[in-house]
Design an enzyme around this catalytic site. Structure first.
Site, PDB file in Angstrom:
ATOM      1  N   HIS A 109       0.805  -1.220   0.000  1.00 16.43           N
ATOM      2  CA  HIS A 109       0.000   0.000   0.000  1.00 16.43           C
ATOM      3  C   HIS A 109       0.840   1.272   0.000  1.00 16.43           C
ATOM      4  CE1 HIS A 109      -3.336  -2.699   0.557  1.00 16.43           C
ATOM      5  NE2 HIS A 109      -4.160  -1.696   0.428  1.00 16.43           N
ATOM      6  N   SER A 112      -7.532   0.619  -1.799  1.00 15.01           N
ATOM      7  CA  SER A 112      -6.899  -0.240  -0.800  1.00 15.01           C
ATOM      8  C   SER A 112      -7.729  -1.501  -0.616  1.00 15.01           C
ATOM      9  CB  SER A 112      -6.782   0.491   0.537  1.00 15.01           C
ATOM     10  OG  SER A 112      -7.992   0.427   1.261  1.00 15.01           O
ATOM     11  N   ASP A 113      -7.105  -2.532  -0.088  1.00 11.65           N
ATOM     12  CA  ASP A 113      -7.863  -3.690   0.354  1.00 11.65           C
ATOM     13  C   ASP A 113      -8.437  -3.372   1.736  1.00 11.65           C
ATOM     14  OD1 ASP A 113      -9.010  -6.205   0.361  1.00 11.65           O
ATOM     15  OD2 ASP A 113      -7.200  -7.209  -0.317  1.00 11.65           O
ATOM     16  N   ALA A 114      -9.401  -4.172   2.154  1.00 12.15           N
ATOM     17  CA  ALA A 114     -10.140  -3.868   3.376  1.00 12.15           C
ATOM     18  C   ALA A 114      -9.226  -3.859   4.594  1.00 12.15           C
ATOM     19  CB  ALA A 114     -11.267  -4.884   3.569  1.00 12.15           C
TER      20      ALA A 114
END
Length: 975
Positions: free
Chosen positions: A236, A260-262
């Site tokens: 990230h 972003s991913d969770a």
């Protein structure tokens, strides 16, 4: 039910330039952005972007799951898992599946309220698919989500899926495809803290190669960053988001929207501890290129508050925010949000969901992805009047994975064969081959929940208990109570798996041993896999899963009411043919957050198969799974073996079509199926070159190779010809061959073209896929296939000495094959051009990561923002402060060398731990220089150490650099 888009709910009295569809897109975005206040712009950075009623802007949310059909939003057409679509090797089919998926997603967007926070915007048209992570390790828990282990294959199918999602309108998107998960994400265990070590060759030749075509072509509109770290730096905050992804996208004229991913932004502080606080971490993510923060669910204020603090502290500025918001609104314009009257997809209605054409497509896709692994003549079946026994836990069941939609209906293998046999009077019997038991509580003498249970054994002692009285699975509730009320096992935390543990603590297997009266020897305890607690009786006798240890647990006597295996074997003996259907449950052993431990089938399934085959030699095995298994015994003893992924609602019809020859088994393996005794590399060893991953570098013979699959046709490959035996380094090769169906039945073949260098100066792949064609031929039919192969695209490797792709002169072999190991025709070509010069290090900074080979290293981050460094393995985690590593730099020109300097860092966590930290430079066993490395005060505190070379050599040599102790080496310079 209709739920109008919030963007249309409020129409401003005044129309602004951004409403004018005749204006260029960038001008519309400029105008809209200028009308938002700084606070409004900041608020757009969360997954749930708020409405701005004064401008008529509706609420917006990122992300809808659409991997193999719309998921999490209700009933929708369910297609084969992505790995199954990968097995089709069919770009047009994959495009059609994506088109159907995005059409249904449009219906959910326009007509169905969001399942979560319906007041926070309609169901998103931003589709979080496809997954382009390469299936390097078949033990990966999310193996089902990827297409294949090969970057060319994955890239082509991924681009096709993107095009199907997006549609073909030049202005508006049907849905906006987002590629997952960037980058090098192929393990689940500790995924948020593990680092994938990517040397430059692996980075450029393998992992990046899967993502580049979809982005460079403009087919993809966005990317999701991965949970893991790469070379010690969280994805990230990876500089590759800008230096690679957005560089590829720039020529398309479109912005790439990165999400972003969770919860991953929060992970940067805890558990990764990469930054000290969330304001700092969120600022770094935004500046690295993250445009939307999927974090804290619907709680936008926490995330926006962190970014607001970052702005106040000067960690980000308004330009950083504006750039991310600009990318979001460009995408929203392209999805038609601001031009509903012009959007060609706005008319799509709910009638498309699970429509007849989509059902037919699901059936065709499931058949096209079925792989015939072995066939000695048993298939295709020709007599529908015979008696068939369908046996196994997957014979009359279909399973949803985490990213499946809700199945509209389920056609099992038994259903499909029953429908095929019934018109001709054939007979079908169905037996799961699992036991039915009673668990009688010692304290009361009563059966658990007052019913018997069918015992599903998934291996490693993990069981499911399905109640005989209602067919539902036993589940542990929040208060510990046990209720058989779950129709399927599908939840993030699986509450339906248990262990039966004997009184001494040993797991009691799913079959166990029984006394003559049907009662198992010894008491057993019921343990929840999820909580680790045991069932125990309350004061009123109610059983709850509350006991922390075995001492307080209820004792049960297990009574065998039905011997499932014995019944299945008897049914097989009475039938003309047995079809045994085995495999995995997608939420048990190998799923998101959990990798598999090995490749073996659950022992109970393997034993069932062996006993059935012993009484009915005409047994066909169907492996229905999310990943490869080691099926050595089946391959050696059975006449027919097939594989299908969890193929969706039409699985049974499709498999019946294949078994009876109404459809050719058109699938080919998208990844290697290894043998059971093949010791695979460590799951965290991402260096496919040196570790020996995938068909490209693995040396041991596989059970079934990449690209393998049989047809009911028979194919002859003609001579492989090229238009010229020589080609320039920037030239192109045209290769051609004729393929003929010499069999008596129509057949489908996937013609695979591989390349390999014959005189490589680097560790080259055994072979590498360059192109493929899927063709269907009638008996006696032939087809001429032509392949155009630009040398720069297919013969190049990443040259670590120059930091670029290069095509070396020399001899190369082209191989036409039916699989990576089934080569049918070859031809050689010679690339002409100047020989590569020796590696230049004199007066040039040489990055430590640009080695040719290595021993015992870990790749780490040079700074939080950019750059890679090398350290001895173990030093990066603090687990080994006395380790040693070695780097090899091949064919280095050392004439004129007098001294060497190195950029080093050394953080000393414990007093004395740095004793002996040093670098050693050697040539041909001769030590040229030894450089002591002093403590620098931190992992990012770099200093330069220098030494004069003793008796410096002249000419070209292999240079070795040895690292001793927990130092970090970023680069060295020879002067």
């Amino acid at each position: 039910m209709s739920s109008p888009s919030p963007s249309a709910a409020e129409t401003p009295a005044e129309r602004y330039p951004f409403h004018d569809s005749a204006l260029p897109l960038d001008k519309r975005v400029d105008d809209l952005l200028s009308r938002l206040s700084p606070a409004e712009r900041l608020s757009m950075l969360h997954q749930y972007a708020p409405a701005v009623p004064r401008l008529g802007i509706g609420a917006f949310r990122t992300g809808a799951e659409a991997l193999h059909g719309v998921s999490w939003l209700g009933v929708a057409t369910a297609f084969p898992q992505a790995v199954g679509l990968g097995a089709s090797w069919d770009e047009e089919l994959v495009r059609e599946v994506a088109e159907a998926t995005s059409t249904e997603l449009r219906a959910f967007h326009h007509h169905r309220p969001a399942a979560i926070a319906p007041d926070r915007g309609p169901n998103s048209l931003q589709a979080w698919a496809p997954v382009l992570n390469l299936l390097r390790d078949p033990r990966w828990g999310r193996n089902e989500e990827g297409y294949s282990e090969d970057p060319v294959h994955t890239a082509r199918l991924g681009e096709a899926f993107c095009r199907g999602l997006a549609g073909d309108d030049p202005t508006y998107l049907r849905a906006a495809p987002v590629l997952k998960h960037f980058l090098a994400y192929n393990n689940e265990d500790d995924r948020c803290t593990t680092s994938s070590g990517l040397r430059p060759r692996v980075l450029h030749e393998y992992d990046l190669a899967a993502f580049k075509p979809a982005i460079a072509s403009g087919a993809a509109t966005g990317v999701m960053a991965a949970y893991n770290l790469v070379n010690g730096r969280p994805c990230h905050v990876s500089p590759l988001l800008e230096t690679e992804l957005r560089r590829w996208a720039a020529p398309t004229g479109r912005q790439l929207f990165v999400v972003s991913d969770a919860e991953a932004p929060s992970n940067l502080v805890d558990p990764e501890h990469y930054f000290d606080d969330h304001a700092e971490s969120h600022a770094a993510a935004l500046k690295a290129g993250i445009d939307s923060f999927t974090d804290h669910g619907e709680d936008s204020e926490t995330v926006i508050g962190r970014l607001r603090e970052a702005l106040e502290r000067g960690l980000i500025d308004q330009a950083d925010i504006d750039l991310a918001v600009r990318r979001q609104f460009e995408l929203r314009f392209r999805m038609g949000e601001f031009d509903p009257e012009l959007d060609p997809y706005a008319h799509i209605g709910t009638e498309v969901v699970d429509s007849a054409p989509h059902r037919a497509l699901a059936r065709r896709a499931a058949a096209a992805s079925t792989v015939l692994l072995k066939n000695t003549g048993l298939l295709p079946l020709t007599d529908p009047t015979k008696k068939i026994a369908v046996i196994g836990p997957h014979g009359d069941a279909l399973f949803e994975d985490w990213y499946s939609g809700t199945l509209p209906y389920a056609v099992t293998v038994a259903d499909g064969l029953r429908a095929r046999l019934a018109p001709a009077g054939g007979e079908l019997t169905v037996h799961e081959g699992i036991d039915r038991i009673l668990l009688r509580a010692a304290s009361t003498g009563e059966p658990l929940n007052g019913t018997a249970f069918d015992l599903g054994d998934w291996g490693l002692g993990v069981l499911t208990l399905r109640a005989a009285d209602n067919g539902r699975f036993l589940s542990v509730k929040e208060d510990g109570s046990l209720v058989a009320d779950q129709a399927v096992v599908k939840s993030w935390d699986v509450h339906e798996t248990f262990r039966l543990v004997d009184a001494t603590g040993a797991a009691a297997g799913g079959t166990g041993s029984a006394t003559e009266d049907g009662t198992d020897r010894g008491a057993v305890l019921l343990q929840s896999v999820l909580t680790g607690r045991y069932a125990a009786a309350d004061a009123d006798g109610t059983l709850r899963v509350t006991a922390e240890d075995a001492a307080g647990a209820e004792r049960f006597t297990r009574e065998l009411l039905r011997d499932g295996r014995a019944e299945a074997v008897a049914a097989a003996a009475a039938a003309d043919l047995a079809v045994v259907v085995l495999g995995n449950h997608p939420l048990i052993h190998g799923r998101e957050t959990e990798d598999r431990r090995g490749l073996a089938l659950p022992p109970a399934q393997e034993d069932l198969l062996k006993e059935v085959a012993a009484v009915r030699p005409d047994t066909a095995l169907i492996v229905m799974s999310s990943y490869p298994y080691a099926v050595d015994w089946a391959d050696e003893h059975l006449p027919a073996v097939l594989w299908t992924s969890h193929g969706g609602q039409e699985t049974g019809h499709a498999l019946a079509d294949v078994l009876f020859g109404d459809a050719d088994p058109a699938g080919r393996l998208p990844q290697t199926w290894y043998r059971g005794d093949d010791e695979l590399p460590h799951p965290l060893d991402y260096d496919i070159i040196q570790a020996g991953w995938t068909y490209q570098y693995h040396r041991a013979a596989p059970r079934y190779p990449f690209g393998h699959g049989l047809s009911y046709g028979a194919f002859r490959y003609g001579e492989l010809e090229v238009d010229s035996a020589t080609v320039g380094q920037d030239g192109s090769i045209r290769a051609a061959l004729t393929v003929s169906n010499t069999g008596s039945r129509p057949g489908t073949e996937v013609v695979q073209l591989y390349v390999r260098p014959l005189e490589a100066r680097y560790q080259a792949p055994r072979r590498k896929l360059a192109d493929f064609r899927k063709i269907t031929l009638a008996p006696g039919q032939s087809r001429r296939l032509v392949f155009d192969l630009p040398a720069a695209a297919h013969l190049a490797h990443w040259d670590v000495a120059t930091g670029a792709f290069t095509v070396d002169p020399g001899r190369y072999q082209l191989l036409a094959a039916a699989s990576a190991e089934d080569v049918r025709a070859t031809v050689q070509v010679t690339v002409e051009g100047p020989a590569p010069a020796p590696r230049t290090v004199l007066g040039r900074r040489t990055a430590a990561a640009d080695f040719d080979a290595h021993r015992g290293i870990a790749l780490v981050d040079a700074t939080r923002e950019t750059g890679d460094a090398v350290t001895p393995a173990g030093s990066d985690t603090g687990s080994d402060t006395g380790s040693e590593a070695e780097l090899l730099f091949s064919t280095v020109e050392l004439t004129g060398a007098r001294e060497v300097s190195a950029e080093v860092a050394l953080e000393v966590a414990l007093e004395g731990a740095a004793a002996g930290a040093e670098l050693e430079f050697t040539v041909d066993g001769q030590v040229l220089a030894t450089l002591a490395v002093p403590p620098t005060g931190g992992r990012y505190a770099w200093t330069t150490v220098t030494a004069t070379l003793s008796d410096p050599p002249r000419g070209v040599h292999d240079l070795r650099v040895t690292l001793r102790g927990p130092l970090r080496l970023a680069a060295f310079t020879v002067a």
